[in-house]
Write an enzyme that holds these catalytic residues in place. Structure first.
Site, PDB file in Angstrom:
ATOM      1  N   ASP A 108       5.940  -2.647 -17.703  1.00  0.00           N
ATOM      2  CA  ASP A 108       5.299  -3.386 -16.615  1.00  0.00           C
ATOM      3  C   ASP A 108       5.908  -3.073 -15.248  1.00  0.00           C
ATOM      4  OD1 ASP A 108       3.311  -5.094 -15.642  1.00  0.00           O
ATOM      5  OD2 ASP A 108       4.661  -6.811 -15.659  1.00  0.00           O
ATOM      6  N   ASP A 146      -0.773  -0.847 -19.934  1.00  0.00           N
ATOM      7  CA  ASP A 146      -0.417  -0.556 -18.536  1.00  0.00           C
ATOM      8  C   ASP A 146       0.462   0.679 -18.334  1.00  0.00           C
ATOM      9  OD1 ASP A 146      -1.773  -2.897 -18.089  1.00  0.00           O
ATOM     10  OD2 ASP A 146      -0.055  -4.066 -17.473  1.00  0.00           O
ATOM     11  N   ASP A 285      -0.420 -15.269 -17.946  1.00  0.00           N
ATOM     12  CA  ASP A 285      -0.183 -13.942 -17.384  1.00  0.00           C
ATOM     13  C   ASP A 285       1.123 -13.885 -16.592  1.00  0.00           C
ATOM     14  OD1 ASP A 285      -2.609 -12.748 -18.271  1.00  0.00           O
ATOM     15  OD2 ASP A 285      -3.676 -13.797 -16.681  1.00  0.00           O
TER      16      ASP A 285
END
Length: 310
Positions: A108, A146, A285
């Site tokens: 991330d 991601d 989130d």
């Protein structure tokens, strides 16, 4: 368990697809006929909490029964044993488990779900443990949400780790791997196709779209078709866990969203192998819009997602 935040990005450039190498047919789907397995323990616990209204408890119990991917990372402990247990539970139910490998170094890129192991060697050892836990069973693995869309740090090193992860997982005869490729409103199709190619998507079963995001199924199918065509017809899956009302004004815990289409391998779409619930609906989130830490189950948000879909 951590979620996979998705950063805002400019609207991608419209890219006309190039001709595919060969037309796909429904029999090309490696997941055809599969029903999926995975739990939402946060929803089950929330439904049983004292003070939960009967209406909310019913929605939470329903949510807990919908097959949802099992996310794997540092929180998984002995990951081979964790995976083996889920595989055994899935086999007993006559279903196919869905996993998310989420432990790459620099995960991330320092965002809400930052973490991951500390070296390429440690990562490949960890991925091999995941593969060992699956063994000869059938399973779906979404590889590193991601990681390609953000592509921070040493890009060549990261791409190499993803290639090695796909190779290790695909040595198992029943493992279906899908490299994460962001979503329909993030990276343009040409750029993403090249990243996927370099990361070894031709050795995988395909790529995954919309993980932990809210873009519509239709927009992801269109975008995925463009990426697929640029790669000669590679297949893909779409996360429909929270896209029932499409995107909101924010990527992080937006209000007014809804769960989407239930998981299925019968999509009716050429080259779309499945609609999956990859993100766990109800898990935050991140600490935004009133939410708790990333990956923490948030009962009121879960109930709102379910109620909005009714």
């Amino acid at each position: 368990m951590p979620s996979a935040p998705v950063l805002p990005a400019p609207t991608p450039t419209t890219v006309p697809p190039t001709p595919a190498a060969a037309p796909a047919t429904p029999t090309d789907n490696p997941l055809a006929g599969d029903t999926f397995h995975g739990s939402n323990p946060g929803a089950a616990r929330a439904a049983a909490q004292p003070g939960t209204s009967p209406e909310d408890a019913a929605l939470l119990r329903e949510l807990a029964q919908i097959p949802t991917a099992t996310w794997l990372g540092s929180w998984s402990g002995d990951v081979a044993s964790t995976v083996r247990q889920v595989v055994g539970d899935a086999r007993a139910a006559g279903r196919v488990p869905v996993f998310v490998a989420y432990n790459i170094p620099g995960r991330d890129c320092g965002g809400y779900s930052a973490g991951g192991v500390d070296s390429p060697a440690a990562y490949l050892q960890w991925v091999q443990a995941v593969a060992d836990g699956i063994g000869t069973a059938e399973a779906v693995v979404v590889v590193e949400p991601d990681a390609l869309a953000q592509l921070c740090g040493d890009q060549a090193e990261r791409l190499g780790m993803l290639r090695s992860a796909v190779d290790a997982l695909e040595r198992n005869p029943g493992t279906h791997t899908y490299l994460d490729a962001g979503h329909s409103n993030w990276v343009d199709a040409v750029t993403m196709a090249e990243r996927l190619r370099t990361a070894g998507v031709r050795g995988a079963d395909g790529f995954a779209l919309n993980v932990s995001n809210f873009q519509t199924t239709a927009s992801n199918v269109t975008y995925g078709g463009q990426v697929s065509a640029l790669l000669g017809g590679v297949h893909f899956v779409v996360d429909t866990s929270r896209n029932g009302n499409g995107p909101g004004s924010d990527w992080c815990n937006p209000a007014g969203r809804a769960v989407g289409q239930r998981p299925t391998s019968s999509t009716g779409q050429l080259r779309v192998d499945a609609y999956l619930w990859v993100k766990t609906p109800g898990e935050s989130d991140g600490t935004c819009n009133g939410g708790p830490a990333a990956g923490t189950f948030w009962p009121s948000y879960a109930v709102a997602l379910m109620r909005a879909a009714v």
